[in-house]
Write an enzyme that holds these catalytic residues in place. Structure first.
Site, short mmCIF file in Angstrom:
data_model
loop_
_atom_site.label_atom_id
_atom_site.label_comp_id
_atom_site.label_asym_id
_atom_site.label_seq_id
_atom_site.Cartn_x
_atom_site.Cartn_y
_atom_site.Cartn_z
N GLU A 210 12.83 14.61 -53.14
CA GLU A 210 11.54 15.10 -52.54
C GLU A 210 11.40 14.46 -51.21
O GLU A 210 10.07 14.01 -51.42
CB GLU A 210 10.43 15.09 -53.87
CG GLU A 210 10.83 15.84 -54.97
CD GLU A 210 9.82 15.92 -55.78
OE1 GLU A 210 8.45 15.45 -55.54
OE2 GLU A 210 9.79 16.47 -57.13
N GLU A 391 14.38 18.30 -61.94
CA GLU A 391 12.97 18.06 -62.54
C GLU A 391 12.33 19.22 -62.91
O GLU A 391 12.17 20.19 -62.15
CB GLU A 391 12.13 17.00 -61.56
CG GLU A 391 12.66 15.71 -61.44
CD GLU A 391 11.66 15.09 -60.54
OE1 GLU A 391 10.59 15.17 -60.59
OE2 GLU A 391 12.27 13.87 -59.95
C1 FCB Z 1 8.21 14.47 -58.99
C2 FCB Z 1 8.80 12.96 -58.81
C3 FCB Z 1 9.07 12.42 -59.93
C4 FCB Z 1 7.63 12.47 -60.98
C5 FCB Z 1 7.52 13.87 -61.27
C6 FCB Z 1 6.16 14.11 -62.09
O1 FCB Z 1 7.55 14.90 -57.73
O2 FCB Z 1 10.00 13.22 -58.21
O3 FCB Z 1 9.29 10.96 -59.67
O4 FCB Z 1 6.61 11.68 -60.54
O5 FCB Z 1 7.03 14.62 -59.86
#
Ligand code: FCB
Length: 481
Positions: A210, A391
């Site tokens: 990210e 994620e």
């Molecule tokens: C993302 C991050 C991860 C975590 C989630 C909830 O943006 O990459 O580390 O904090 O959010």
């Protein structure tokens, strides 16, 4: 009813320490329901079957779970510095101990095995393996990742290593960090060392996690490390992060290691809030910042048309982007790791509105259809690169009985399934997160794990969502609700 309730709680709260080849004799009951050998669980009528070999996984990141912040020669990162500054995190929480994963790695590996994970996505702490961010490797720090990776492979779980999940070594921050062009090369040099050190066992690599969040929260609003509030510097840091990605992909090819590499981008489908031309225009502009500014360089080797020219005339980004940089950033990757949490709805005035329910993390607007839209859009606009979700998940104040998380995951798995049916090459889905952990500026107030981690004792207990996810993995699909 009451008894069933109690039984369910007992089952999901069993502390797990399965039979571990790394630590013979350390095992107790796994709590796994007994099944006759060879008996494969099947989906019920109306169930959604996923492709054979689908990589069901879970994600964590180093600073959020490891702890052992000052052990075995680890150097500090910007997050150590930041979290120890007064007022930076909720309650002054830090990752000093986090989920204590550094010390409990075998217990956690057994939990993963018990879940049936096919893939585990973790990150390497740059300053644990290279305390100064450059130069000598720290053998003890590296040993931890050898233990972790060996433990995964022994259990039949594919390791997926992220090289940078926001924890820039403080020593490099002191030299200017991501605002410095050199930082891209420092990263590539570190990445190359990791490819040589671990690349005979790790075959799936992610460069950056990210970069958009580093730019927005780390350098623009300052609510994440390194806590800067400087839009001009933020844009430059964003370019150097992308450059670092491209240089690391090149370095990977240079080592001749086998395997795949790509970036992990958080992306948000952007929608005009209504049918007006104004909203459509504003949504297109927001889409550039949310998505295209990251996807175009990484997958097409260029910034979106007009993006650089649209920057203020004296902005440092104009000179930071040198000839040849976009081509380096666009060095052919093997996969794209997609992180999806929320959509963005844009008004004709360029404002953002929330149309759907949110979670304890108020920014997380629940919209599973957005995942389908995002995945199919990537295929349409960027071609058929293999995708994996690295994620997706939600925090909840429901502790062990986290039925809201189950519903959330079910809906997002369903959207992913629909995208696969539409021809998207989606190869895996990693839930954020395996464990309750240090959620950055929110400290330990938000609990994102499939596995509960006691805030005081760090004892692990499987939540209802972990039990549910285990069944999904075993069946390679989801039964109707
Ligand atoms: C993302 C991050 C991860 C975590 C989630 C909830 O943006 O990459 O580390 O904090 O959010």
């Amino acid at each position: 009813m009451r008894r069933r309730h109690v039984l369910t709680l007992a089952a999901v709260s069993a502390v797990v320490s399965g039979c571990s080849p790394d630590k013979p004799g350390a095992s107790t009951s796994t709590g796994t329901p007994a099944r006759t050998a060879g008996e494969a669980p099947t989906l019920g009528p109306g169930g959604l079957a996923f492709p054979k070999g689908f990589a069901w996984g879970a994600s964590t990141s180093a600073y959020q779970v490891e702890g052992a912040a000052a052990e075995d020669g680890r150097g500090p990162s910007v997050w150590d510095t930041f979290s120890h500054q007064p007022g930076r995190t909720l309650g002054g929480d830090t990752g000093d101990v986090a989920a204590d994963h550094y010390h409990r790695v075998y217990e956690d590996l057994d939990l993963m095995k018990d879940l049936g994970l096919k893939s585990y996505r973790f990150s390497i702490s740059w300053s644990r393996v290279m305390p100064q961010g450059q130069g000598a490797l720290n053998a003890k720090g590296l040993d931890f990742y050898h233990r972790l990776v060996d433990g995964l492979l022994t259990r039949g779980i594919t390791p997926m290593a992220t090289l940078f999940h926001w924890d820039t070594p403080q020593a490099l921050q002191d030299k200017g960090g991501w605002e410095q062009r050199d930082c891209a090369q420092w990263f590539a040099d570190y990445a190359q060392q990791m490819f040589y050190s671990l690349g005979d066992k790790v075959t799936t690599w992610l460069t950056l996690n990210e970069p958009k969040t580093v730019v927005s929260l780390g350098y623009t609003t300052g609510i994440h490390a390194p806590g800067k509030k400087d839009r001009r510097a933020a844009t430059v840091a964003g370019h150097h992060l992308l450059l670092a990605h491209g240089l690391a992909v090149k370095a990977f090819r240079g080592t001749g290691r086998k395997g795949t590499i790509g970036a992990a981008l958080n992306l948000s489908p952007v929608y005009p809030v209504d049918g007006s031309a104004g909203a459509a225009k504003q949504a297109a502009a927001v889409d550039v910042e949310e998505n295209r500014r990251w996807l175009d360089p990484v997958l097409l080797g260029k910034y979106p048309d007009g993006w650089l020219a649209g920057q203020p005339t004296n902005a440092p980004i104009r000179t930071a982007v040198r000839d040849g940089d976009p081509a380096i950033i666009g060095e052919k990757a093997d996969l794209l790791a997609v992180q999806y949490y929320n959509p963005v709805f844009v008004t004709a005035q360029g404002g953002r509105v929330t149309k759907h329910p949110t979670t304890q993390a108020t920014w997380l607007e629940i919209y599973p259809d957005g995942l389908y839209d995002l995945l199919t859009r990537i295929k349409r606009d960027y071609g058929d690169i293999p995708l994996t979700i690295t994620e997706n998940g939600m925090p909840t104040t429901n502790d062990i009985k986290d039925d809201d998380r189950i519903a959330f995951l079910r809906d997002h798995f369903t959207a992913a399934h629909k995208a696969i049916q539409a021809g998207v090459r989606l190869q895996g889905f990693h839930v954020w997160s395996l464990l309750d952990n240090f959620e950055w500026a929110e400290g330990y107030s938000q609990r994102w794990g499939l596995i509960r981690v006691d805030p005081e004792t760090r004892e692990r207990r499987r939540k209802a969502s972990a039990e549910w996810y285990r069944t999904v993995i075993a069946k390679n699909g989801i039964d109707p609700a």
